[in-house]
Scaffold this motif. Structure first.
Motif, PDB file in Angstrom:
ATOM      1  N   ASP A   1       5.049  75.435 -27.596  1.00 23.87           N
ATOM      2  CA  ASP A   1       3.751  75.083 -27.018  1.00 23.87           C
ATOM      3  C   ASP A   1       2.652  75.096 -28.086  1.00 23.87           C
ATOM      4  OD1 ASP A   1       2.915  78.229 -25.283  1.00 23.87           O
ATOM      5  OD2 ASP A   1       2.931  77.714 -27.400  1.00 23.87           O
TER       6      ASP A   1
ATOM      7  N   GLU B   1       4.811  67.593 -22.576  1.00 27.64           N
ATOM      8  CA  GLU B   1       4.125  67.792 -21.309  1.00 27.64           C
ATOM      9  C   GLU B   1       2.824  68.531 -21.602  1.00 27.64           C
ATOM     10  OE1 GLU B   1       4.497  66.896 -17.948  1.00 27.64           O
ATOM     11  OE2 GLU B   1       2.500  67.772 -18.164  1.00 27.64           O
TER      12      GLU B   1
ATOM     13  N   TRP C   1      11.332  76.607 -17.353  1.00 26.57           N
ATOM     14  CA  TRP C   1      11.613  75.769 -16.173  1.00 26.57           C
ATOM     15  C   TRP C   1      11.498  74.293 -16.507  1.00 26.57           C
ATOM     16  CZ3 TRP C   1      14.488  77.384 -12.636  1.00 26.57           C
ATOM     17  CH2 TRP C   1      14.501  78.741 -12.283  1.00 26.57           C
ATOM     18  N   TRP C   2      10.604  73.953 -17.415  1.00 24.49           N
ATOM     19  CA  TRP C   2      10.496  72.552 -17.850  1.00 24.49           C
ATOM     20  C   TRP C   2      11.799  72.094 -18.487  1.00 24.49           C
ATOM     21  CZ3 TRP C   2       9.458  70.391 -23.014  1.00 24.49           C
ATOM     22  CH2 TRP C   2       9.037  69.061 -22.982  1.00 24.49           C
TER      23      TRP C   2
ATOM     24  N   ILE D   1       1.935  72.170 -19.658  1.00 24.70           N
ATOM     25  CA  ILE D   1       2.849  73.313 -19.662  1.00 24.70           C
ATOM     26  C   ILE D   1       2.734  74.089 -20.964  1.00 24.70           C
ATOM     27  CG2 ILE D   1       5.286  73.974 -19.773  1.00 24.70           C
ATOM     28  CD1 ILE D   1       5.852  71.775 -17.736  1.00 24.70           C
TER      29      ILE D   1
ATOM     30  N   PRO E   1       6.946  78.868 -18.015  1.00 26.92           N
ATOM     31  CA  PRO E   1       6.815  77.443 -17.663  1.00 26.92           C
ATOM     32  C   PRO E   1       7.676  76.542 -18.532  1.00 26.92           C
ATOM     33  CG  PRO E   1       4.673  78.486 -17.660  1.00 26.92           C
ATOM     34  CD  PRO E   1       5.635  79.474 -18.246  1.00 26.92           C
ATOM     35  N   MET E   2       7.790  76.842 -19.824  1.00 24.00           N
ATOM     36  CA  MET E   2       8.634  76.019 -20.678  1.00 24.00           C
ATOM     37  C   MET E   2      10.097  76.172 -20.293  1.00 24.00           C
ATOM     38  SD  MET E   2       7.046  75.903 -24.531  1.00 24.00           S
ATOM     39  CE  MET E   2       7.068  77.670 -24.830  1.00 24.00           C
TER      40      MET E   2
ATOM     41  N   ALA F   1      12.491  68.034 -17.900  1.00 24.03           N
ATOM     42  CA  ALA F   1      11.212  67.362 -18.153  1.00 24.03           C
ATOM     43  C   ALA F   1      10.905  66.325 -17.082  1.00 24.03           C
ATOM     44  CB  ALA F   1      11.220  66.703 -19.536  1.00 24.03           C
TER      45      ALA F   1
END
Length: 131
Positions: free
Chosen positions: A52, A98, A109-110, A101, A106-107, A115
């Protein structure tokens, strides 16, 4: 025009290394996350790694300790260093992003959800690992 261009794939022996790169244009990567996914014939794209805007990373369990994701924000390039490659790493590799996110959960689950909102997939780069 949004464009994600992957490169750096190849054919290697088990235990060797490769470094993939993804050049991103037309997309603001200064916020959110960028990740790598891989796909074998007839299967869904699986999340491999993500990073991120704070530099926090998340990895699939199967690649932890072997793969490292990094991001050159100035050049809009994301790298995937792959060490100790195994035959099961054989796949076409793609990058995605994304903007909403960030953070490990969160990453996670991404990556798990492949994606879901991303729709600018590039051609990918093929990685083949032989035993």
């Amino acid at each position: 025009q949004v464009e994600f261009v992957e490169s750096g794939g190849g054919s290697v022996q088990s235990g060797e290394s490769l470094r993939l790169s993804c050049k991103i244009s037309g997309y603001d990567t200064s916020s959110g996350c960028i990740g790598w996914f891989r796909q074998t014939l007839g299967q869904e794209r699986d999340g491999v790694a993500a990073i991120d805007d704070a530099g926090i990373t998340e990895y699939a369990e199967s690649v932890k300790g072997r793969f490292t994701i990094s991001h050159d924000k100035a050049r809009n390039i994301v790298w995937l260093q792959m060490d100790r490659l195994m035959p099961e790493d054989t796949a076409m590799y793609f990058c995605a992003a994304e903007s909403t996110i960030r953070g490990p959960r969160p990453m996670y689950w991404w990556l798990q959800l492949h994606a879901p909102a991303f729709n600018s997939w590039g051609q990918g780069t093929q990685v083949t690992v032989s035993s």
